[in-house]
Design a protein around this motif. Structure first.
Motif, PDB file in Angstrom:
ATOM      1  N   GLN A 159      24.498  -4.190 -12.432  1.00 45.58           N
ATOM      2  CA  GLN A 159      24.663  -4.242 -10.988  1.00 45.58           C
ATOM      3  C   GLN A 159      23.524  -5.018 -10.327  1.00 45.58           C
ATOM      4  O   GLN A 159      23.728  -5.727  -9.340  1.00 45.58           O
ATOM      5  CB  GLN A 159      24.719  -2.819 -10.418  1.00 45.58           C
ATOM      6  N   ASP A 160      22.319  -4.924 -10.890  1.00 48.52           N
ATOM      7  CA  ASP A 160      21.176  -5.643 -10.332  1.00 48.52           C
ATOM      8  C   ASP A 160      21.373  -7.152 -10.427  1.00 48.52           C
ATOM      9  O   ASP A 160      20.955  -7.900  -9.532  1.00 48.52           O
ATOM     10  CB  ASP A 160      19.885  -5.253 -11.055  1.00 48.52           C
ATOM     11  N   ASP A 163      23.790  -8.063  -7.750  1.00 52.80           N
ATOM     12  CA  ASP A 163      23.115  -7.959  -6.452  1.00 52.80           C
ATOM     13  C   ASP A 163      22.183  -9.139  -6.224  1.00 52.80           C
ATOM     14  O   ASP A 163      22.114  -9.693  -5.115  1.00 52.80           O
ATOM     15  CB  ASP A 163      22.339  -6.649  -6.363  1.00 52.80           C
ATOM     16  N   ARG A 166      24.290 -12.230  -5.309  1.00 49.70           N
ATOM     17  CA  ARG A 166      24.839 -12.291  -3.951  1.00 49.70           C
ATOM     18  C   ARG A 166      23.745 -12.436  -2.895  1.00 49.70           C
ATOM     19  O   ARG A 166      23.997 -12.973  -1.812  1.00 49.70           O
ATOM     20  CB  ARG A 166      25.750 -11.110  -3.664  1.00 49.70           C
ATOM     21  N   ILE A 167      22.530 -12.008  -3.200  1.00 53.44           N
ATOM     22  CA  ILE A 167      21.419 -12.302  -2.288  1.00 53.44           C
ATOM     23  C   ILE A 167      21.105 -13.795  -2.312  1.00 53.44           C
ATOM     24  O   ILE A 167      21.001 -14.450  -1.266  1.00 53.44           O
ATOM     25  CB  ILE A 167      20.172 -11.476  -2.647  1.00 53.44           C
ATOM     26  N   LYS A 493      17.121  -7.018   2.617  1.00 56.58           N
ATOM     27  CA  LYS A 493      17.816  -6.749   1.358  1.00 56.58           C
ATOM     28  C   LYS A 493      18.904  -5.701   1.558  1.00 56.58           C
ATOM     29  O   LYS A 493      20.051  -5.863   1.105  1.00 56.58           O
ATOM     30  CB  LYS A 493      16.831  -6.262   0.294  1.00 56.58           C
ATOM     31  N   LYS A 494      18.569  -4.623   2.223  1.00 57.80           N
ATOM     32  CA  LYS A 494      19.541  -3.545   2.449  1.00 57.80           C
ATOM     33  C   LYS A 494      20.719  -4.041   3.288  1.00 57.80           C
ATOM     34  O   LYS A 494      21.877  -3.682   3.026  1.00 57.80           O
ATOM     35  CB  LYS A 494      18.849  -2.356   3.113  1.00 57.80           C
ATOM     36  N   LEU A 497      22.951  -6.354   0.985  1.00 54.66           N
ATOM     37  CA  LEU A 497      23.687  -5.617  -0.036  1.00 54.66           C
ATOM     38  C   LEU A 497      24.758  -4.714   0.565  1.00 54.66           C
ATOM     39  O   LEU A 497      25.740  -4.374  -0.114  1.00 54.66           O
ATOM     40  CB  LEU A 497      22.721  -4.791  -0.894  1.00 54.66           C
TER      41      LEU A 497
END
Length: 530
Positions: A159-160, A163, A166-167, A493-494, A497
């Motif tokens: 998942q990281d 993530d 997509r960042i 970041k939050k 995501l």
């Protein structure tokens, strides 16, 4: 006295008024979108202003490389490698080492692919790899994710990787995405290779770099890529994935499994990053020049190998010599010596007119702190100023490749924008010399340039502005609660995501992939926005 004070007050108020008018005009200008070709920083800016090696240095390194390839050669070639290399003129000695006559090496350099494009799924992310055009991206095989809020390292997960992809997909100054972490929750090599690639191409439409453990793992990945591209012919015409291939075990030995992967990727139409990663003082000479010599020799051997299989196949001159802290033997990715090595490798790629890729930005610091900032800033800007085509590891990396940080991607995007502005340099034209502008302001204007037409015209095209970097005045900073860059990066970041779930693989194609590969795909749709 009161008259003087009053006069000064009126003058100050008039100046504030003029500045306010300029500020309003500048705000209006900031709202206007910019075309890609006039943005102050962008992919493919020309570097090359920094050169640690003289022309004589380059020639001496070149001669040393040819001598090594001709006299020392490579050990541990697999049978198909021996067949390919001896078929084009390399020799297999009684000691089992493959040696490369200098004419074979020089002829390969002359015929090798250059000036090619590394494609994105979205053509707007295509990168023309030629000359001294500079592109920054991620890479690595970190086994930990940095949790900045807890100040802890934990094992990196599949998942990281998604993530991170997509960042990066929304960060303008990171131009490509090579997988930066290993999914420690997927121990099976086939599942790890397949899902790493799936997470990358699902998360970003920028060019993706990935690795494979063994030859057999390439076939299912190619089937997936062909399906995403709409057919094998489409992928071969626009390959949006390249293979990061550590075909060599320094010093001067072939890596058997990686050679099998290289052959399968060339056959499947995947560009190859020929990656030599010796560590100065450990698996490469401690002398910086010697580390460059060995890296160049190893990559040129790989170039002969690729062109023996398929002449003109796109291959990147991936000299990645790393630095050891000789007091401990540990890698030191944020060192000044690393910056010099990387810049020298960029010069060697330019010496051969080959597309070059090397590493910078690999902070030794464990967190996005002051040490991380100076280590990344120095190494990344020197790589860009040297004209390195592909700067790998440039964002997000910590602990000399052992840790990766999502917040650092956001902070480093600002840093890389600054690096690119340095790479771009200063344009000196008649208009830029500003004689008429200076005369207008001094003779006809208010004595400052804040609202001047030139200022408004150039504020977006000439200047780079950080997204999370702090340029508040102390008063503004205090009024905003004294934020720091890390707090702002955590918040960003939050937000990303929670909101950004790209659909780079269409739902019908993804349905077919999940049906075809059944339990092989481990990234749940619940982690991809449903």
């Amino acid at each position: 006295m009161s008259v003087v004070v009053e006069s000064q007050g009126v003058a100050a108020e008039e100046q504030r008024s003029r500045r306010s008018g300029g500020r309003e005009a500048r705000r209006a200008m900031r709202a206007a979108p910019l075309a890609d070709d006039i943005r102050p920083v962008r992919a493919g800016l020309e570097g090359g202003r920094y050169a640690p090696l003289s022309r004589n240095d380059l020639e001496r390194i070149h001669e040393a490389v040819l001598t090594l390839l001709e006299t020392v050669g490579f050990a541990n070639a697999i049978p198909s490698c021996i067949e390919a290399l001896t078929g084009v003129g390399a020799t297999l000695g009684p000691d089992g080492r493959i040696r490369f006559p200098r004419n074979l090496v020089l002829d390969t350099i002359k015929r090798a692919a250059r000036n090619f494009t590394l494609c994105g799924q979205d053509p707007r992310h295509d990168m023309v790899i030629q000359g001294k055009r500079v592109h920054y991206g991620t890479a690595g095989a970190a086994v930990h994710l940095v949790d900045v809020e807890k100040r802890e390292y934990r094992e990196s997960l599949l998942q990281d990787i998604y993530d991170a992809a997509r960042i990066v997909d929304g960060l303008d100054n990171i131009h490509f995405f090579q997988r930066p972490m290993v999914p420690r929750d997927i121990p099976d090599p086939l599942e790890m290779d397949f899902n790493t690639l799936y997470a990358c191409v699902s998360g970003t439409s920028k060019h993706v770099g990935t690795s494979f453990t063994v030859r057999e793992n390439v076939a299912p990945a190619l089937e997936m890529l062909y399906a995403i591209a709409g057919g094998e012919e489409n992928f071969r015409a626009r390959p949006f994935v390249s293979n990061s291939n550590c075909f060599v075990v320094p010093p001067m030995k072939f890596a058997e499994d990686a050679c099998g992967v290289l052959e399968a990727c060339v056959a499947g139409g995947i560009p190859i990053l020929l990656l030599s990663a010796g560590q100065a003082g450990a698996t490469a000479p401690a002398a910086i020049a010697g580390a460059v010599v060995q890296a160049v020799a190893e990559v040129l051997a790989g170039l002969v190998y690729v062109n023996a299989i398929k002449p003109g196949h796109p291959a990147i001159f991936g000299t990645w010599p790393f630095v050891s802290d000789l007091r401990t033997g540990a890698m030191s990715g944020g060192s000044a010596e690393q910056a010099l090595l990387t810049a020298a490798c960029a010069q060697m790629a330019q010496f051969y007119d080959l597309p070059g890729g090397s590493a910078a930005g690999m902070a030794d610091s464990k967190l996005p702190d002051i040490q991380s900032g100076f280590e990344k800033g120095i190494t990344d800007v020197m790589a860009g100023l040297s004209g390195l085509n592909l700067v790998y590891e440039s964002a997000g990396m910590h602990a000399s490749l052992l840790g990766f940080c999502l917040e650092s991607l956001i902070i480093d995007n600002d840093m890389l924008g600054m690096c690119q502005r340095c790479v771009r340099g200063i344009e000196v034209t008649d208009a830029a010399l500003s004689i008429d502008t200076i005369a207008d302001v001094c003779l006809n204007g208010p004595g400052h340039y804040l609202g001047h037409e030139q200022t408004l015209r150039l504020m977006q095209t000439e200047y780079f502005y950080p997204a999370v970097g702090d340029r508040f005045s102390p008063k503004e900073w205090n009024e905003k609660g004294k934020p720091d860059i890390l707090q702002r990066a955590i918040a960003e970041k939050k937000r990303v995501l929670a909101e950004r779930f790209p659909r780079h693989i269409s739902r019908p194609v993804d349905d077919r992939l999940r049906a075809r590969f059944d339990d092989l795909i481990k990234l749940p749709r619940s982690g991809m926005g449903g």
